[in-house]
Motif scaffolding. Structure first.
Motif, short mmCIF file in Angstrom:
data_model
loop_
_atom_site.label_atom_id
_atom_site.label_comp_id
_atom_site.label_asym_id
_atom_site.label_seq_id
_atom_site.Cartn_x
_atom_site.Cartn_y
_atom_site.Cartn_z
N LEU A 69 0.82 -1.21 0.00
CA LEU A 69 0.00 0.00 0.00
C LEU A 69 0.85 1.26 0.00
CD1 LEU A 69 -2.79 -0.99 2.55
CD2 LEU A 69 -3.14 -0.46 0.13
N GLU A 201 -11.82 8.64 1.40
CA GLU A 201 -10.76 7.98 0.65
C GLU A 201 -9.63 8.93 0.28
OE1 GLU A 201 -10.05 5.18 -3.30
OE2 GLU A 201 -12.02 5.28 -2.35
N ALA A 204 -7.56 10.15 3.31
CA ALA A 204 -6.72 9.03 3.75
C ALA A 204 -5.53 8.85 2.82
CB ALA A 204 -7.54 7.75 3.82
N GLN A 205 -5.74 9.02 1.51
CA GLN A 205 -4.62 8.85 0.58
C GLN A 205 -3.69 10.05 0.59
OE1 GLN A 205 -6.57 7.35 -3.17
NE2 GLN A 205 -5.53 5.46 -2.57
N ASP A 212 -4.27 0.87 -4.13
CA ASP A 212 -5.46 0.06 -3.85
C ASP A 212 -5.12 -1.39 -4.16
OD1 ASP A 212 -7.25 2.04 -3.06
OD2 ASP A 212 -7.79 2.53 -5.11
N SER A 219 -11.03 -2.88 3.70
CA SER A 219 -10.37 -1.60 3.49
C SER A 219 -11.05 -0.78 2.40
CB SER A 219 -8.91 -1.84 3.10
OG SER A 219 -8.24 -0.64 2.80
N PHE A 221 -9.12 0.92 0.60
CA PHE A 221 -8.05 0.88 -0.39
C PHE A 221 -8.21 -0.35 -1.27
CE2 PHE A 221 -6.06 3.07 3.34
CZ PHE A 221 -6.14 4.35 2.82
N LEU A 230 -13.76 4.77 6.09
CA LEU A 230 -12.54 4.15 6.61
C LEU A 230 -12.85 3.06 7.62
CD1 LEU A 230 -10.29 7.30 7.01
CD2 LEU A 230 -10.16 5.56 5.24
N THR A 231 -12.14 1.94 7.49
CA THR A 231 -12.34 0.78 8.34
C THR A 231 -11.30 0.76 9.46
OG1 THR A 231 -10.85 -0.66 7.10
CG2 THR A 231 -13.14 -0.49 6.30
N ASP A 234 -7.92 0.30 7.98
CA ASP A 234 -7.37 1.54 7.44
C ASP A 234 -6.80 2.42 8.54
OD1 ASP A 234 -8.30 0.74 4.91
OD2 ASP A 234 -10.25 1.69 5.23
#
Length: 461
Positions: A69, A201, A204-205, A212, A219, A221, A230-231, A234
């Motif tokens: 990742l 998303e 987070a990125q 991904d 996830s 991702f 978000l999990t 993540d």
């Protein structure tokens, strides 16, 4: 048979679309309709449910995923070093900010502080931000990157800066050595949920992983787009990236030497023997899935592609989310063509997803498909049972669009069973949720008509 295309309309709107001629390297794909931001709904208050535990896979598996990742991009390009923000992270909203975005951002930032331990907050008035989220019309984004809902770019803070830097090394992620300024471009005229999903998303990125991985069931991702917020996995990944044991500029080998110890401390429940690193996904499977679930190919070509993806998954010996997604694709492309094949595909996908750590959300998506199919068969009892099984899972995942769809299916099942008063009450209760998930009353009416047509087919069959 005329109503089967309506059943197809209930398929995931967020599923993988065909690779466009121009693609952003870090983006979220999407296809929802443009909506007005006037009279925007507020975010629904989801029922509090028990949290899913963080350790659903072994630390050895998580370590391999973490490296893939953080040292590879969605496009497949390798990243030479780890990059992150060094110090407090601030986020600003600019442009045509939708009414629901500030509250959704505040809720996300609170989660990032509480669950990932990140020093992240809203930027003060007039202060420069680490991450600037600029809202622009959807057509502006898609004129730049077709089939992309939103995306993040490095070293810029505005759309004007981004357009000026296009085609230059300034936007090249592989040349970064640390993160200082990021810009996220999100649609100002999409449904509130899609806007919220973009915030999850892309922020987070902007902060962490740029890649991904299709085999991750737990996830955001993952290009299958089943998870929309978000999990716990993540959050674990983000905690790891910002651990004092890591820093910007570390190579993959240097990070790999630190990760096992990090995971032993941060995720002690994951200290058990696992399956090890997942095989890298071959491009042939990715291309087959993009053809099967994308809008460009005709129905025969999509069915051929889904069968090809399933054959590749089986030949690889996979028993993970990629095999389940292949079965899902077979079910999806056979809607309106071969009911038995569609049902077999969904049934096998559900079986596999339920056996996977983090696969409960995916199984709920399949339950929605099967519940809609049950309506076409006049089986209100099965449709009701499937919807009831999926609804608590989807509430926990906070997917308003899917939850509203399930409740509308449940209302039709009530009506089919002669429980008309309950059906009417549920439709009224679902409307605020649907406004957040679908964005416009016109879209809600269309979705309601589609589901009602399935029930009519079942009642007349």
């Amino acid at each position: 048979m005329k109503l089967l295309p309506a059943l197809a309309l209930l398929a995931l709107s967020a599923c993988v679309s065909a690779t466009p001629p121009r693609t952003a390297e870090v983006s979220m794909r999407g296809t929802s309709d443009t909506v007005s931001s006037k009279s925007a709904p507020t975010a629904p208050a989801f029922a509090a449910l028990p949290a899913v535990r963080a350790a659903t896979r072994s630390n050895s598996e998580i370590a391999a995923d973490f490296l893939d990742l953080t040292f590879r991009m969605e496009s497949g390009r390798e990243l030479p070093v780890l990059t992150r923000f060094e110090g407090p992270i601030t986020v600003a909203l600019t442009g045509q900010v939708p009414a629901t975005a500030p509250a959704d951002l505040d809720r996300l930032l609170a989660r990032l502080r509480a669950e990932a331990g990140l020093p992240v907050s809203r930027a003060g008035a007039g202060a420069g931000a680490s991450i600037t989220v600029e809202f622009v019309p959807r057509r502006q984004i898609q004129a730049t990157y077709a089939n992309v809902a939103c995306f993040v770019a490095p070293r810029v803070s505005s759309w004007d800066e981004f357009t000026s830097a296009r085609g230059t090394a300034r936007l090249d992620w592989t040349t970064l050595r640390r993160r200082d300024r990021m810009a996220i471009f999100a649609p100002s005229d999409s449904s509130p949920q899609e806007i919220r999903d973009c915030l999850h998303e892309e922020i987070a990125q902007a902060i962490g992983p740029l890649n991904d991985l299709y085999h991750l069931a737990d996830s955001v991702f993952n290009d299958d787009n089943f998870n929309t917020s978000l999990t716990s996995f993540d959050m674990l990944v983000l905690r790891m990236i910002y651990s004092p044991d890591l820093r910007s500029g570390m190579t993959r080998a240097e990070v790999a030497a630190v990760v096992p110890g990090l995971l032993a401390r941060m995720n002690p429940a994951g200290q058990f023997a696992g399956r090890g690193a997942a095989q890298r996904t071959p491009q042939a499977w990715i291309q087959a899935m993009e053809t099967a679930l994308g809008p460009r190919a005709g129905s025969p070509a999509r069915r051929d592609a889904a069968n090809r993806a399933l054959a590749i998954a089986m030949s690889q010996g996979w028993n993970d989310a990629r095999l389940a997604f292949s079965h899902f694709a077979v079910g999806r492309v056979n809607l309106g063509h071969d009911a038995q094949s569609a049902q077999r595909g969904f049934t096998e996908a559900a079986r596999l997803y339920r056996a996977l750590p983090g696969g409960h959300v995916h199984a709920a998506h399949v339950d929605m498909q099967m519940a809609a199919f049950a309506l076409t068969q006049g089986d209100g009892a099965s449709a009701l049972a499937l919807a009831d099984r999926a609804i608590p899972v989807v509430q926990r995942a906070e997917n308003a669009a899917l939850l509203a769809t399930l409740k509308l299916v449940k209302a039709e099942a009530f009506e089919m069973l002669g429980r008309d008063a309950e059906a009417r009450a549920l439709r009224v209760d679902t409307h605020p949720l649907a406004r957040y998930g679908f964005g416009s009353d016109a879209t809600i009416r269309a979705r309601t008509r589609d589901i009602a047509s399935l029930a009519r087919a079942g009642s007349s069959g």
